[in-house]
Design a protein around this motif. Structure first.
Motif, PDB file in Angstrom:
ATOM      1  N   ILE A   7     -29.014-152.536  29.053  1.00 30.45           N
ATOM      2  CA  ILE A   7     -27.711-152.022  28.618  1.00 30.45           C
ATOM      3  C   ILE A   7     -26.646-152.254  29.682  1.00 30.45           C
ATOM      4  CG2 ILE A   7     -26.448-149.920  28.024  1.00 30.45           C
ATOM      5  CD1 ILE A   7     -28.999-148.861  26.736  1.00 30.45           C
ATOM      6  N   ILE A   8     -26.982-151.965  30.939  1.00 31.65           N
ATOM      7  CA  ILE A   8     -26.016-152.137  32.017  1.00 31.65           C
ATOM      8  C   ILE A   8     -25.623-153.610  32.145  1.00 31.65           C
ATOM      9  CG2 ILE A   8     -25.699-151.978  34.521  1.00 31.65           C
ATOM     10  CD1 ILE A   8     -27.469-149.504  34.474  1.00 31.65           C
ATOM     11  N   TRP A   9     -26.617-154.498  32.039  1.00 31.35           N
ATOM     12  CA  TRP A   9     -26.338-155.924  32.220  1.00 31.35           C
ATOM     13  C   TRP A   9     -25.477-156.481  31.074  1.00 31.35           C
ATOM     14  CZ3 TRP A   9     -29.479-160.779  31.185  1.00 31.35           C
ATOM     15  CH2 TRP A   9     -29.052-161.832  31.998  1.00 31.35           C
ATOM     16  N   VAL A  10     -25.782-156.059  29.861  1.00 30.80           N
ATOM     17  CA  VAL A  10     -25.002-156.522  28.709  1.00 30.80           C
ATOM     18  C   VAL A  10     -23.561-156.045  28.819  1.00 30.80           C
ATOM     19  CG1 VAL A  10     -24.709-156.259  26.226  1.00 30.80           C
ATOM     20  CG2 VAL A  10     -26.960-156.775  27.160  1.00 30.80           C
ATOM     21  N   VAL A  11     -23.371-154.793  29.214  1.00 29.86           N
ATOM     22  CA  VAL A  11     -22.014-154.266  29.373  1.00 29.86           C
ATOM     23  C   VAL A  11     -21.273-155.014  30.480  1.00 29.86           C
ATOM     24  CG1 VAL A  11     -20.669-152.244  30.032  1.00 29.86           C
ATOM     25  CG2 VAL A  11     -22.603-151.998  28.470  1.00 29.86           C
ATOM     26  N   ALA A  12     -21.986-155.314  31.578  1.00 30.51           N
ATOM     27  CA  ALA A  12     -21.345-156.024  32.698  1.00 30.51           C
ATOM     28  C   ALA A  12     -20.931-157.427  32.299  1.00 30.51           C
ATOM     29  CB  ALA A  12     -22.287-156.056  33.895  1.00 30.51           C
ATOM     30  N   LEU A  13     -21.822-158.146  31.611  1.00 29.31           N
ATOM     31  CA  LEU A  13     -21.487-159.504  31.194  1.00 29.31           C
ATOM     32  C   LEU A  13     -20.406-159.512  30.110  1.00 29.31           C
ATOM     33  CD1 LEU A  13     -24.985-161.263  31.052  1.00 29.31           C
ATOM     34  CD2 LEU A  13     -23.252-161.425  32.833  1.00 29.31           C
ATOM     35  N   GLY A  14     -20.465-158.569  29.191  1.00 25.81           N
ATOM     36  CA  GLY A  14     -19.481-158.515  28.121  1.00 25.81           C
ATOM     37  C   GLY A  14     -18.097-158.151  28.601  1.00 25.81           C
ATOM     38  N   SER A  18     -17.991-160.781  37.209  1.00 26.90           N
ATOM     39  CA  SER A  18     -18.771-161.871  37.796  1.00 26.90           C
ATOM     40  C   SER A  18     -19.987-161.317  38.515  1.00 26.90           C
ATOM     41  CB  SER A  18     -17.909-162.689  38.745  1.00 26.90           C
ATOM     42  OG  SER A  18     -17.383-161.839  39.761  1.00 26.90           O
ATOM     43  N   GLY A  19     -20.810-160.584  37.811  1.00 23.46           N
ATOM     44  CA  GLY A  19     -22.021-160.042  38.399  1.00 23.46           C
ATOM     45  C   GLY A  19     -23.108-161.086  38.484  1.00 23.46           C
TER      46      GLY A  19
END
Length: 282
Positions: A7-14, A18-19
């Motif tokens: 969830i955290i990664w999807v929110v960051a990429l969306g 630039s994570g």
């Protein structure tokens, strides 16, 4: 960890930040392997986390071989090599079907730049100039005057847009109608009586070598805004041996198309012949 990290990664990429992608992929793959370790066979508890970590990494980044070497280098476990190969290649095949591009190039593609996914050799890089050039060249003698050249080669019977100028087989340059008319208008009144070799003496001619690749020559044509280049034996003697044009550079692409798209057809025996040699059993 698997659910929260996803969830955290999807929110960051969306959100467009630039994570990093490497560490989240490793954690997501390992977490998936822990979940699947309860249903998949395997004595080592770290086997499937390692396998899923490599499969996720290789499929998402589009680098299956790198993921296999990375995982094997961490453990040096030869027993895990076969599951690593199978899972990583299957994941890469699935990602190739469902994903248009690698996650590493997603942001670049969204900016409007086309990202090539296939790895191949440019057809122009595979062929040399001497394979596509025209060896029969219509030239103008360098001792001819500007006026004679305009009347003879650039009159009503003009067949080519430009002609190489040679003197005893040595390239002096390339002339077209626009160049000769500019010389006639800008120079003195006796410019029409000047010899072409003398007019082109201070001009460095652009040329191609037989051993150069078609890709290099195509770039040279684009840089100088030309449609054709004379081909000489070497840069010292400048002996003319042919001419290469933009239409000649299409030939390697056509040959590549034939190799990739035209298939061989098997010859089929006609049915009457088969009946004649193998009659049906009554």
């Amino acid at each position: 960890i698997l659910i929260v990290k996803a969830i955290i990664w999807v929110v960051a990429l969306g959100s467009g930040t630039s994570g990093g992608v490497l560490a989240p992929l490793l954690m997501l793959g390992a977490g998936l392997g822990v979940v699947l370790g309860y249903v998949l066979p395997g004595g080592e508890p770290a086997l499937w986390p390692l396998v899923c970590m490599a499969a996720t990494l290789g499929a998402t980044l589009g680098a299956p071989l790198t993921a296999i070497v990375f995982a094997f280098g961490l453990t040096h476990d030869s027993n895990a090599l076969l599951p690593l190969l199978a899972a990583t290649l299957i994941a890469h095949g699935f990602a190739t079907v469902v994903m248009k591009r690698s996650i590493m190039t997603e942001k670049i593609a969204r900016r409007g730049y086309h990202i090539y996914r296939e790895y191949g050799v440019d057809p122009l890089e595979r062929h040399h100039v001497d394979e596509v050039m025209s060896r029969t060249v219509e030239t103008i003698d360098g001792d001819m005057s500007v006026g004679e050249a305009l009347a003879t080669y650039f009159g009503a019977t003009q067949t080519h847009r430009a002609y190489p100028v040679v003197r005893q087989g040595v390239l002096a340059g390339v002339v077209d109608r626009a160049l000769l008319e500019k010389i006639r208008d800008d120079a003195a009144a006796d410019a029409l009586a000047s010899r072409l070799a003398d007019v082109l003496r201070h001009r460095s001619p652009a040329f191609a070598l037989p051993s150069e690749t078609c890709r290099l020559v195509a770039t040279r044509l684009a840089v100088h805004g030309l449609e054709r280049l004379p081909v000489v034996t070497d840069s010292e003697t400048l002996q003319l041996v042919g001419i290469v044009s933009r239409s000649d550079l299409v030939k390697p692409s056509l040959a590549h198309f034939d190799e990739e798209h035209k298939k061989e057809r098997f010859r089929r025996l006609p049915i009457p012949a088969g009946k004649r040699h193998f009659p049906p059993v009554p």
